[in-house]
Design an enzyme around this catalytic site. Structure first.
Site, mmCIF file in Angstrom:
data_model
loop_
_atom_site.group_PDB
_atom_site.id
_atom_site.type_symbol
_atom_site.label_atom_id
_atom_site.label_comp_id
_atom_site.label_asym_id
_atom_site.label_seq_id
_atom_site.Cartn_x
_atom_site.Cartn_y
_atom_site.Cartn_z
ATOM 1 N N HIS A 104 -56.357 32.483 12.940
ATOM 2 C CA HIS A 104 -55.631 33.687 13.372
ATOM 3 C C HIS A 104 -56.571 34.820 13.760
ATOM 4 C CE1 HIS A 104 -52.085 36.176 13.794
ATOM 5 N NE2 HIS A 104 -52.650 37.105 13.044
ATOM 6 N N LYS A 139 -44.039 29.737 18.695
ATOM 7 C CA LYS A 139 -43.377 30.246 17.492
ATOM 8 C C LYS A 139 -42.233 31.198 17.837
ATOM 9 C CE LYS A 139 -44.593 32.640 13.190
ATOM 10 N NZ LYS A 139 -45.677 33.299 12.456
ATOM 11 N N ARG A 181 -56.690 35.528 17.664
ATOM 12 C CA ARG A 181 -55.533 36.284 18.161
ATOM 13 C C ARG A 181 -55.584 37.741 17.680
ATOM 14 N NH1 ARG A 181 -50.303 35.168 19.937
ATOM 15 N NH2 ARG A 181 -48.577 36.192 18.864
ATOM 16 N N TYR A 202 -52.722 45.733 13.408
ATOM 17 C CA TYR A 202 -54.024 45.614 14.059
ATOM 18 C C TYR A 202 -54.428 46.933 14.702
ATOM 19 C CZ TYR A 202 -52.913 40.715 13.439
ATOM 20 O OH TYR A 202 -52.573 39.514 12.899
ATOM 21 N N ARG A 217 -52.209 31.135 19.254
ATOM 22 C CA ARG A 217 -52.131 30.687 17.873
ATOM 23 C C ARG A 217 -52.911 29.378 17.753
ATOM 24 N NH1 ARG A 217 -47.111 32.653 19.352
ATOM 25 N NH2 ARG A 217 -46.335 34.336 18.010
ATOM 26 N N HIS A 275 -45.988 38.361 21.664
ATOM 27 C CA HIS A 275 -45.279 39.084 20.604
ATOM 28 C C HIS A 275 -43.951 39.606 21.155
ATOM 29 C CE1 HIS A 275 -49.271 39.559 18.473
ATOM 30 N NE2 HIS A 275 -48.456 39.253 17.483
#
Length: 199
Positions: free
Chosen positions: A147, A66, A150, A182, A39, A173
């Site tokens: 972003h 995050k 990523r 994606y 990130r 993730h």
């Protein structure tokens, strides 16, 4: 933000002027951000103490992210690239050496006289670097941002049928829900009923 795909990243790397210090920083930031699936806040907050250069590549320890609100930290493994021109580890080594950074923030501002700042880049600056970079190769900057690095890694990995568990191990993730978007972008034409029918 649109994903920055591998061929687009390669085109940017070719367009960056090799001699300039700011280009060395941008090259390292783009490659490491892409390869690590980082990130923008992780890139801007990265410290030299988070880096562990090893024989096989680089281990980046993220003290908090995050999806790691307890601050347990996680390690991201970035191997040496197969090609020197697209190797994130070599690019980072060159930036740190050229900027004479031995401690403190990894990614910093560079002024017009090629003086390196003491403080870290703001996470907004990461997005600006991506926008400036895509503009060099004729892509619309408004569609890209921090972003995109990523997202680009996840999209390319999905196109190459990399298993979800391996992608998630790199990006941190916690579920496949975000990644599924994606994957649809990556395989929308190949995993398509029209293609499979052979129209």
């Amino acid at each position: 933000m649109a994903p920055l795909l591998l061929d687009q990243l390669r085109a940017i790397l070719e367009a960056l002027p090799h001699a300039r210090l700011i280009a060395k920083r941008d090259r390292a930031l783009l490659l490491l951000g892409w390869a690590g699936g980082f990130r923008r806040s992780e890139l801007s907050g990265m410290d030299v103490t988070d880096l562990d250069f090893q024989k096989e590549g680089l281990v980046v320890t993220l003290p908090k992210s995050k999806t790691d609100q307890q601050g347990e930290g996680r390690q991201v493994y970035v191997p040496y690239g197969q090609e020197a021109a697209t190797c994130p580890v070599r690019a980072l080594e060159k930036w740190l050496k050229a900027a004479r950074i031995k401690h403190g923030p990894v990614f910093r501002g560079v002024d017009n006289r090629e003086r390196v700042g003491e403080g870290p880049l703001h996470k907004v600056s990461v997005g600006r670097i991506v926008k400036r970079s895509v503009k060099m190769i004729g892509l619309p900057p408004s569609r890209y941002g921090g972003h995109s690095l990523r997202a680009g890694l996840v999209t390319e990995a999905a196109k190459r049928r990399v298993p979800d568990a391996i992608i998630m191990n790199q990006t941190g993730h916690r579920s496949t829900e975000v990644m599924d978007g994606y994957k649809r972008v990556a395989t929308g034409f190949t995993d398509n009923v029209v293609t499979m029918i052979g129209l």
